[in-house]
Design a protein around this motif. Sequence first.
Motif, PDB file in Angstrom:
ATOM      1  N   SER A   1       0.827  -1.205   0.000  1.00 14.30           N
ATOM      2  CA  SER A   1       0.000   0.000   0.000  1.00 14.30           C
ATOM      3  C   SER A   1       0.861   1.254   0.000  1.00 14.30           C
ATOM      4  O   SER A   1       0.626   2.187  -0.772  1.00 14.30           O
TER       5      SER A   1
ATOM      6  N   THR B   1      -2.795  -2.875  -6.028  1.00 11.29           N
ATOM      7  CA  THR B   1      -3.564  -2.502  -7.212  1.00 11.29           C
ATOM      8  C   THR B   1      -5.043  -2.829  -7.080  1.00 11.29           C
ATOM      9  O   THR B   1      -5.462  -3.593  -6.206  1.00 11.29           O
ATOM     10  N   ASP B   2      -5.811  -2.228  -7.975  1.00 13.14           N
ATOM     11  CA  ASP B   2      -7.236  -2.520  -8.034  1.00 13.14           C
ATOM     12  C   ASP B   2      -7.477  -4.000  -8.321  1.00 13.14           C
ATOM     13  O   ASP B   2      -8.389  -4.612  -7.779  1.00 13.14           O
ATOM     14  N   SER B   3      -6.620  -4.601  -9.148  1.00 14.84           N
ATOM     15  CA  SER B   3      -6.756  -6.027  -9.454  1.00 14.84           C
ATOM     16  C   SER B   3      -6.540  -6.869  -8.209  1.00 14.84           C
ATOM     17  O   SER B   3      -7.236  -7.863  -7.987  1.00 14.84           O
ATOM     18  N   GLU B   4      -5.573  -6.469  -7.384  1.00 12.20           N
ATOM     19  CA  GLU B   4      -5.305  -7.223  -6.155  1.00 12.20           C
ATOM     20  C   GLU B   4      -6.465  -7.085  -5.178  1.00 12.20           C
ATOM     21  O   GLU B   4      -6.849  -8.052  -4.512  1.00 12.20           O
ATOM     22  N   LEU B   5      -7.055  -5.924  -5.100  1.00 15.96           N
ATOM     23  CA  LEU B   5      -8.209  -5.732  -4.227  1.00 15.96           C
ATOM     24  C   LEU B   5      -9.379  -6.601  -4.689  1.00 15.96           C
ATOM     25  O   LEU B   5     -10.089  -7.206  -3.862  1.00 15.96           O
ATOM     26  N   ASN B   6      -9.590  -6.683  -5.996  1.00 21.47           N
ATOM     27  CA  ASN B   6     -10.648  -7.558  -6.513  1.00 21.47           C
ATOM     28  C   ASN B   6     -10.342  -9.014  -6.208  1.00 21.47           C
ATOM     29  O   ASN B   6     -11.240  -9.796  -5.899  1.00 21.47           O
TER      30      ASN B   6
ATOM     31  N   THR C   1     -10.192   0.848   0.440  1.00 21.42           N
ATOM     32  CA  THR C   1     -10.620   1.622  -0.728  1.00 21.42           C
ATOM     33  C   THR C   1      -9.973   2.998  -0.795  1.00 21.42           C
ATOM     34  O   THR C   1      -9.985   3.642  -1.835  1.00 21.42           O
ATOM     35  N   LYS C   2      -9.411   3.457   0.335  1.00 19.07           N
ATOM     36  CA  LYS C   2      -8.848   4.808   0.361  1.00 19.07           C
ATOM     37  C   LYS C   2      -7.313   4.815   0.394  1.00 19.07           C
ATOM     38  O   LYS C   2      -6.713   5.851   0.595  1.00 19.07           O
TER      39      LYS C   2
ATOM     40  N   THR D   1      -3.576   3.290  -4.054  1.00 17.89           N
ATOM     41  CA  THR D   1      -3.544   2.124  -4.927  1.00 17.89           C
ATOM     42  C   THR D   1      -2.877   2.422  -6.261  1.00 17.89           C
ATOM     43  O   THR D   1      -2.849   3.558  -6.729  1.00 17.89           O
TER      44      THR D   1
ATOM     45  N   THR E   1      -2.635   1.182 -10.476  1.00 21.63           N
ATOM     46  CA  THR E   1      -3.566   0.755 -11.526  1.00 21.63           C
ATOM     47  C   THR E   1      -2.934  -0.372 -12.332  1.00 21.63           C
ATOM     48  O   THR E   1      -1.812  -0.246 -12.808  1.00 21.63           O
ATOM     49  N   LYS E   2      -3.665  -1.470 -12.473  1.00 22.13           N
ATOM     50  CA  LYS E   2      -3.131  -2.656 -13.155  1.00 22.13           C
ATOM     51  C   LYS E   2      -3.837  -2.863 -14.494  1.00 22.13           C
ATOM     52  O   LYS E   2      -5.057  -2.803 -14.579  1.00 22.13           O
TER      53      LYS E   2
END
Length: 723
Positions: free
Chosen positions: A208, A214-219, A437-438, A441, A443-444
């Motif tokens: 972090s 990344t957003d992909s990792e969060l998903n 979410t905050k 992050t 971008t992937k």
Amino acid sequence: MPIRISGLTSGLDTESIVGALVSAYSFKKEKYEKAQTKLSWKQDAWKDLNSKVYSFYTSVSNLRYSSSYVTKKASVSNSNKAKVSAGGEAINGTQTLKVNSLAKTAYITGGKLASNISSDSTLAALGIKTGTDEKATIQVKTNSGGTTKIDIESSMTVNQFISKLNEAGVQANYDSKNHRIFVSGKQSGEAGEFSLQADNALGLDALSKLGLLTDSELNSIGTTSTEGADLIKKQYGAGVATASGFAEWIKYAKTYKDIINSDTATDEEKEQAENNLNLEPAARDVAKYLDDKGVDWSTLTDEQITAYGKEIYDKGEINSDSLAATRSGLVVSINAVRDAYVKLEKANAMPNETAAEQTARAAAIAEAQAEVDTALEDPTSAKWAEYIQNTFGSKNSDTDESYSKFWSQSDNLALADSVMYRIDLAQKIESGAMDLTKVNTGTKVDGTDAEIVLNGVTYTSSTNSITVNGLTVEALGETAEDEVLSVTVSNDTDALYDKIKDFLSQYNSLMNEMQKLYNADSAKDYEPLTDDEKNEMSESEIEKWEQKIKDSLLRRDTSLSSIISTMTMSMMKTYEINGKTWSLSGTLGIHTLGSLNAEKNEGYAYHIDGDSEDSKTSGKQDKLREALADDPDAVIDFLKQLTSGLYNDLDAKMKSTSVKSVYTVYNDKEMASEYSNYSKLIKTWADRVTDMEDAYYKKFAQMESALAKLQNNSSSITSMLGG
């Protein structure tokens, strides 16, 4: 050579006198040295020309076959979406094409870091803290290089961290101007896909703060939440529980509840149904849940059953006891699967040379594979294995879909800890105990393959260039859902015309050079210079003098005349094609200009009538293009015969003999022998010069000695007489 001191008494210039006395011998030596130098230059001239003849010979060899003349061109209806080229094997006609997707390289654009962060800054400056007992651990998972764990320490610099990423199989750098870390796959397409994952809480914090969560990792973490819950909510021996699984148990329970609540069923039938229901704890518990809600079993619809199944699933709790039990079962499953794969890898590594070794290895592999299959027959182990492979694993290679190397190289407990950490993390996020979410992050962009549909068949590639049966498609843009491109393939007569023109250009270049060498001006009165002669001339004068000789070395050379004659006669031959006599000049309008109309030494060069680039023939009828348009196969057949004849004639000239080597058109063996003979003659006359010089110097030394003695005697007599 002895030291020669002479002329001291006599005052004579002994060296000049001796030089004059042996000049006849020196002249002989110099004569042979000049002849050898001239021969050496001639050898070099022939070697240079022979390499050009051989190069032409190999080019002509290729032109004997049809494949050299198969030229195709392709066009596409929308050049903004694709570029298409055709090889010789491409099929003429119209084909359909769709571009579903373009190849993309996996790429992470990191979140922006503080402006004071440089490549030499430590990770502590980013707020990353690591303790002595617990490390911040992440893993880099690539499709081509497996999974690599990286331990992050607060004392590590940004540059050192970047180096760790690069060593793990990705390409990373820190842009100090934009204050971001950039990471990409080493190749485009799915083969270059990668992910950065945290292995523990400190690793997640580090990702972090590095801007690489990344957003992909969060998903992915969100997906882990669902999959982890599915696995942990395993109950009643019913396999891995899901919402649909609970719905199936409700349907099962309804079968018996309908009997129990029936007005027509006997007491014995109702008792049996009650017993059957109690035999399955899962069915019994879902029945009790619905009974407590006052559900009317007789009116229960399929839609309601599905909804109640989800409701029961969602109420499942994951507490510390269930997590502990899950980890214990997880370790058992991992041990069973990993041990079997370790045995399989050892079996694969066994010697495989002799027949006995091959038999033993095959037996060991079969036994180990059976253990793998047995381990995966257990539903829990199979489900965990699938989850672990999807989340952490890497296939053996692009061609080997197995995960055996991943399993055999993994640590059981560390893998279990990573799984449990990830599930715990997902649960915290799902419950709202943790909000990512905050965070800063990155971008992937996922690495994806290009995909086209050619004539109804789908093809993929890691790059945007895909070749199918001689047709190369370079995808440039995705087509709309209802958009179909047309690809047209046809014979390329322009390319065939250019190929013929290139062949003639090679022939002309070689023939013109040979003509120039054969017709060179005479250098009869020019001989290679001695060192003394060079000392009396300037560098430019020496260069011009020697170039004059070199330019004339192959003048009127019989070997050169022979190769010129061979090539010109071959090109003038006629051949029968489809019952008609074909020739370059009569049929195709390809001819020489003759010595009167051509430039100097270009009388044997061929010109194409109607060639827009040839000022000599551009205004004439273009018979070659007409023939190509009318019957290209006949033109090709003629050219194949013409070049075959030329090749055979050249081949005959280049065969080995007693005076020349194979693939040469001049007497290289004879010249080498002649050069060696000159070396012997030069040595012989050099030795004679030395011998004669020694003899003359010896006589002059004796004379000097006698004169010195006479001088001494004369001085003594003069002294006695009182002079």
